[in-house]
Enzyme design. Structure first.
Site, PDB file in Angstrom:
ATOM      1  CE  LYS A 152      -4.401 -17.398  13.537  1.00 61.87           C
ATOM      2  NZ  LYS A 152      -3.962 -18.051  14.761  1.00 61.87           N
TER       3      LYS A 152
ATOM      4  CG  HIS B 206      -3.928   7.584  -0.148  1.00 61.98           C
ATOM      5  ND1 HIS B 206      -4.033   8.292   1.032  1.00 61.98           N
ATOM      6  CD2 HIS B 206      -3.828   6.280   0.208  1.00 61.98           C
ATOM      7  CE1 HIS B 206      -4.025   7.458   2.054  1.00 61.98           C
ATOM      8  NE2 HIS B 206      -3.892   6.226   1.585  1.00 61.98           N
TER       9      HIS B 206
ATOM     10  CG  ASP C 212      -0.857 -16.182  13.104  1.00 60.31           C
ATOM     11  OD1 ASP C 212      -1.347 -15.800  12.014  1.00 60.31           O
ATOM     12  OD2 ASP C 212      -1.256 -17.197  13.702  1.00 60.31           O
TER      13      ASP C 212
ATOM     14  CD  GLU D 189      -2.682   1.330   2.506  1.00 59.63           C
ATOM     15  OE1 GLU D 189      -3.273   2.411   2.717  1.00 59.63           O
ATOM     16  OE2 GLU D 189      -2.742   0.358   3.266  1.00 59.63           O
TER      17      GLU D 189
END
Length: 422
Positions: A251, A416, A325, A120
């Site tokens: 998670k 951006h 993770d 990104e």
């Protein structure tokens, strides 16, 4: 998960323009008669023979294999043996660095360059700007508050009486449960147990410390050992049980982990002088507090768990770079950002993250490029997990300052546009 009538009707009309109802039904039909593609070899070992057999499955592999299984990957493929199954190569991501970021913590002390792996554009630039603001203000204070990694088995009984009998026994067994857990690990330790009864179901949530590892495999194996002991010694035999009954917050964002802890709970704060806000962020402390107030209400109105700008951006990039993770970003990105105006007209900013699942040993931390990123931080290996957690919180704080500054100054879309589209 309701779908508005107008949207559903429009979607159906579009589908029927492309295919009739019979064709749609055929597309959705189960097709066991169609021959399947060749199955993957059952041998998960990483060696030249198994690599060749897996790549034989792909008809059009020219160019693809060269990208995924390049000479550097081939030379180091043995190190991935315990991190992946059906190995065919590696994926490369660009890594940028933000900083220096000054951290004044219980465990992290000094200036850190933060490695961030992302595709990104504008992300690294944003975190780099936030790091400059914090460092120019003298650094942020970080405080690791508590630690715990959970596993929550669930037990089913015939009735509530049996469930109650089981609970009465289980709460007397905590010391023995600690002994059983200790048989499986030298680094982890069971330190608490929470009991939840729902009808004839009993959930036992085991809370562990895991040393310098993120510890999810560690607590899974330790909990299995405890469950084996329960099966052999419980005065009431469960009808069935599951090692994880979806109550640990693993998670996923949950209210439980928001008000408690999963992994490492860390808070970080900084007071940024008004002149630095004007010079580096091109806005004012007053306007940043205005934005925070409106965004906090927006978070409440939209039902978010916690209130924050974009924790997941920095966490995902840092986790991927440093061998964490990445799926744990789901719970790690739960937290609270708070901005206030001080009596002197400066900006007080704080973040609190109750679910940082991070480690500096085990998992992906020993892989070549991931370990290199931890070394770049100076936090590779044993003895650094708590410092890494504090640096992670400081990185998140840098991201919050920068993105809110950009939104307040009107530079958000411009950044951006210029960085992502040239």
């Amino acid at each position: 998960m309701a779908i508005p009538y107008l949207h559903a009707n429009s979607y159906l009309e579009k589908l029927l323009q492309e295919r009739d109802q019979e064709a749609l039904s055929e597309a959705l039909r189960s097709k066991p008669e169609q021959p399947a593609k060749p199955r993957l070899p059952r041998d998960h070992r990483i060696n030249s023979k198994m690599l060749a057999r897996r790549w034989e499955l792909f008809a059009d592999k020219n160019g693809i294999q060269e990208q995924l299984f390049d000479p550097a990957t081939e030379a180091t493929m043995d190190v991935y043996q315990h991190n992946i199954e059906n190995f065919i190569g590696t994926v490369k991501l660009p890594v940028g660095v933000a900083g220096p970021l000054r951290v004044n913590g219980l465990f992290a002390q000094g200036d850190y360059y933060i490695p961030l792996a992302t595709t990104e554009a504008a992300l690294v630039a944003s975190y780099n700007r936030g790091a400059q603001v914090i460092s120019r203000a003298g650094g942020c204070t970080t405080l690791l508050l508590q630690e715990a990694v959970m596993r929550a088995p669930g037990f089913a009984f015939e009735n509530l009486t049996q469930a109650g009998t089981f609970v009465a026994w289980a709460i007397t067994q905590i010391e023995q449960f600690k002994v059983e857990a200790a048989k499986t690990t030298r680094h982890g330790q069971l330190h608490d147990m929470q009991v939840t009864v729902e009808g004839n179901h009993v959930y036992l949530r085991f809370d562990f410390t895991t040393g310098d590892a993120s510890g999810q495999n560690m607590v899974t194996i330790a909990t299995q050992s405890i469950c084996d002991y329960i099966q052999s010694n419980s005065p009431v035999e469960p009808s069935y049980f599951f090692l994880e009954a979806n109550m640990s917050g693993d998670k996923k964002a949950s209210a439980q982990s928001f008000v408690s802890v999963r992994g490492k709970q860390v808070t970080a704060e900084v007071t940024v002088p008004s002149d630095l806000i004007h010079k580096l962020l091109h806005t004012s402390p007053e306007r940043m507090v205005d934005y925070w107030r409106m965004s906090a209400l927006g978070g409440v109105l939209s039902g978010t768990i916690g209130v924050q700008g974009h924790y997941a951006n920095g966490l995902a990039a840092l986790y991927i770079a440093c061998g964490q993770d990445a799926a744990c970003v789901a719970e790690s990105a739960v937290g609270v950002t708070r901005f206030e105006l001080t009596d002197q007209g400066d900006l007080y900013a704080a973040v609190t993250l109750p679910n940082l699942i991070v480690g500096t040993v085990g998992g992906g931390t020993g892989l070549p490029t991931q370990n290199a990123c931890l070394q770049l931080l100076g936090l590779a290996g044993a003895g650094h997990a708590r410092a890494f957690a504090e640096v992670t919180a400081a990185t998140v704080l840098a991201g919050e300052l920068s993105i809110i500054g950009a939104l307040c100054s009107g530079h958000f879309s411009h950044a951006h546009q210029s960085l992502a589209r040239g």
